[in-house]
Design a protein around this motif. Structure first.
Motif, short mmCIF file in Angstrom:
data_model
loop_
_atom_site.label_atom_id
_atom_site.label_comp_id
_atom_site.label_asym_id
_atom_site.label_seq_id
_atom_site.Cartn_x
_atom_site.Cartn_y
_atom_site.Cartn_z
N VAL A 1 4.39 45.48 -51.04
CA VAL A 1 5.12 44.20 -50.98
C VAL A 1 4.77 43.43 -52.25
N LEU A 2 5.82 42.94 -52.93
CA LEU A 2 5.63 42.43 -54.28
C LEU A 2 6.36 41.12 -54.53
N THR A 3 5.73 40.23 -55.31
CA THR A 3 6.47 39.10 -55.87
C THR A 3 6.10 38.93 -57.34
N VAL A 4 7.13 38.61 -58.13
CA VAL A 4 6.87 38.22 -59.53
C VAL A 4 7.37 36.78 -59.71
N GLY A 5 7.45 36.07 -58.58
CA GLY A 5 7.86 34.66 -58.62
C GLY A 5 9.35 34.48 -58.45
N ASP A 6 10.04 35.52 -57.96
CA ASP A 6 11.48 35.43 -57.77
C ASP A 6 11.82 36.08 -56.43
N GLY A 7 11.18 35.63 -55.36
CA GLY A 7 11.39 36.22 -54.04
C GLY A 7 10.40 37.34 -53.77
N VAL A 8 10.53 37.93 -52.60
CA VAL A 8 9.60 38.98 -52.17
C VAL A 8 10.39 40.24 -51.84
N THR A 9 9.88 41.38 -52.30
CA THR A 9 10.57 42.66 -52.12
C THR A 9 9.61 43.66 -51.50
N MET A 10 10.12 44.49 -50.58
CA MET A 10 9.27 45.53 -49.95
C MET A 10 9.76 46.93 -50.34
N VAL B 1 16.81 53.06 -54.44
CA VAL B 1 16.27 52.44 -55.65
C VAL B 1 14.75 52.56 -55.63
N SER B 2 14.20 53.21 -56.64
CA SER B 2 12.75 53.35 -56.68
C SER B 2 12.15 52.08 -57.27
N LEU B 3 10.82 51.94 -57.11
CA LEU B 3 10.12 50.77 -57.66
C LEU B 3 10.37 50.68 -59.17
N THR B 4 10.28 51.82 -59.86
CA THR B 4 10.48 51.83 -61.32
C THR B 4 11.87 51.33 -61.67
N GLN B 5 12.87 51.88 -60.96
CA GLN B 5 14.25 51.47 -61.22
C GLN B 5 14.43 49.98 -60.98
N TYR B 6 13.87 49.51 -59.88
CA TYR B 6 13.99 48.10 -59.50
C TYR B 6 13.42 47.21 -60.62
N LEU B 7 12.23 47.58 -61.08
CA LEU B 7 11.57 46.74 -62.10
C LEU B 7 12.36 46.75 -63.41
N ILE C 1 2.32 46.70 -62.81
CA ILE C 1 2.73 46.83 -61.40
C ILE C 1 2.89 48.31 -61.05
N GLU C 2 3.45 49.07 -61.97
CA GLU C 2 3.63 50.50 -61.68
C GLU C 2 2.28 51.22 -61.57
N VAL C 3 1.34 50.82 -62.38
CA VAL C 3 0.02 51.46 -62.33
C VAL C 3 -0.70 51.10 -61.03
N VAL C 4 -0.59 49.83 -60.62
CA VAL C 4 -1.19 49.43 -59.35
C VAL C 4 -0.55 50.23 -58.21
N ALA C 5 0.77 50.38 -58.26
CA ALA C 5 1.48 51.13 -57.20
C ALA C 5 1.01 52.58 -57.18
N GLY D 1 15.31 39.45 -67.28
CA GLY D 1 14.34 39.35 -68.38
C GLY D 1 13.01 38.68 -68.00
N HIS D 2 12.73 38.55 -66.68
CA HIS D 2 11.50 37.84 -66.34
C HIS D 2 10.31 38.76 -66.05
N ILE D 3 10.50 40.05 -66.23
CA ILE D 3 9.33 40.93 -66.06
C ILE D 3 9.01 41.57 -67.41
N PRO D 4 8.06 41.00 -68.14
CA PRO D 4 7.72 41.61 -69.44
C PRO D 4 7.27 43.06 -69.27
N GLN D 5 7.45 43.82 -70.33
CA GLN D 5 7.13 45.26 -70.33
C GLN D 5 5.71 45.54 -69.82
N GLU D 6 4.76 44.74 -70.32
CA GLU D 6 3.34 44.97 -69.92
C GLU D 6 3.13 44.72 -68.43
N LEU D 7 3.84 43.73 -67.91
CA LEU D 7 3.68 43.40 -66.49
C LEU D 7 4.30 44.52 -65.64
#
Ligand code: AHM
Ligand code: MG
Length: 337
Positions: free
Chosen positions: A171-180, A5-11, A29-33, A19-25
């Motif tokens: 390593v990322l959180t959007v307020g729903d746990g932490v994913t690496m 699963v890639s970061l893009t797919q995951y998001l 995240i993808e741009v930062v990555a 539905g907790h990751i709005p399109q802009e967010l």
């Protein structure tokens, strides 16, 4: 075959399912990555890319800037300014905020970063990293000012870091746990490698710069003295010490196997709350650590409850395994009462 699963797919999947990751967010995240991938390439080139050594300038905190500090800062700005997801950015390497230029569309988010944390480790080939924190512009605010950034860490919409070590890990959180996510260099993409990161509540490992011990306050000395006393002391167990001098690498170890990290206030500069910066170092790390079941305080109160008064504000930091953080905080509160 296990599904990669890639970061893009995951998001995208997170967005569809919860539905907790709005399109802009998601875009942010993808741009930062993507920027972190570019930084990783420069870091890996080292001497071959002429990126080591100092740049001959100082940042706003009077610290000598390394060439890679400046490169990483530029990469993050260039990657993020045009996408339409941001209103402004702030960085350890820039005195004021950076407004998205008028020629680009403006978004709702504010991005803060330490482009390359652990600068003293760059030239010696030890892990370093990028730390980032995302806030939303206050509602109804016209334009953007520095005051709009001064929100407590509890308001963060997302936070994370990318560690450039033997592996490059985001390593990322959007307020729903932490994913690496680990960077697959052949494919050029971040691949999901650990879901639901969890920090054990107890630990036998601490991280602190022991050379400063004589400058700490009594509760801090008491805690470390008790750890050093080992099995024979009041804690009844032996402790192990690690100090990488890159917060990103120390926090990564804690997210992986537990531990406690401290950068306390000390007597040398009593008016300085600590060494680390609240908004783009302590807050994002506190968000990650709490989301992984740990705790983060300034030795007295929860870091994410602090309301910043300046962009480059400093703070004392105690974070990691919950029971140790609570113990250290209790020692400080007891000494005060
Ligand atoms: P930097 O942002 O200038 O790199 O400073 C922050 C770093 C942290 O990564 C690390 O925990 C700390 O400074 C190390 O400090 P010391 O050199 O006192 O051990
Ligand atoms: Mg830093």
């Amino acid at each position: 075959m296990t599904r990669r699963v890639s970061l893009t797919q995951y998001l995208i999947e997170q967005q569809r399912q919860h539905g907790h990751i709005p399109q802009e967010l998601r875009l942010l995240i993808e741009v930062v990555a993507r920027a972190c991938k570019r930084i990783a390439i420069s870091v890996n080139k080292g001497a071959l890319g002429d990126v080591l050594g100092t740049a001959g300038s100082e940042n706003v905190q009077g610290e000598v800037q390394k060439k890679l500090d400046i490169i990483a800062n530029e990469v993050l700005i260039e990657a993020n300014e045009w996408g339409g997801h941001l209103a402004a950015m702030a960085s350890e390497e820039m005195e004021g905020i950076y407004l998205v230029p008028n020629r680009f569309p403006q978004g709702e988010y504010l991005l803060m970063f330490d482009p390359l944390d652990g600068s003293s480790n760059i030239d010696v080939n030890v892990s370093i990293g990028t730390i980032f924190s995302v806030l939303k512009k206050p509602e109804g605010a016209k334009g953007v000012s520095e005051d709009d950034f001064l929100q407590p860490g509890s308001q963060q919409a997302a936070a994370g870091y990318c560690v450039y070590g033997p592996q490059t890990t985001l390593v990322l959180t959007v307020g729903d746990g932490v994913t690496m996510f680990t960077l697959d260099r052949e494919q050029g993409s971040f691949v999901l490698t650990t879901e639901s990161v969890s920090i054990p509540e107890d630990t036998k490992e601490f991280a602190i710069n022991m050379s400063n011990m004589r400058h700490w306050d009594e509760p801090m000395k008491r805690y470390i003295d008790e750890c050093l006393a080992g099995k024979e002391g009041p804690r009844g167990k032996d402790f192990n010490m690690r100090w990488i001098a890159s917060m990103v690498a120390d926090v990564h170890r804690i997210l992986t196997r537990g531990g406690v990290f401290m950068y306390p206030w000390d007597k040398r500069e009593p008016n300085k709350a600590g060494k680390l910066r609240l908004m783009y170092e302590a807050n994002p790390m506190a968000f990650l650590v709490e989301q992984a079941g740990g705790a983060a305080t300034n030795a007295h109160q929860r870091i994410m409850d602090l309301t910043p008064t300046q962009l480059h504000e400093r703070v004392s930091v105690v974070l990691g395994s919950k029971n140790e953080v609570e113990r250290i905080t209790a020692y400080h509160l007891d000494a005060k009462s």
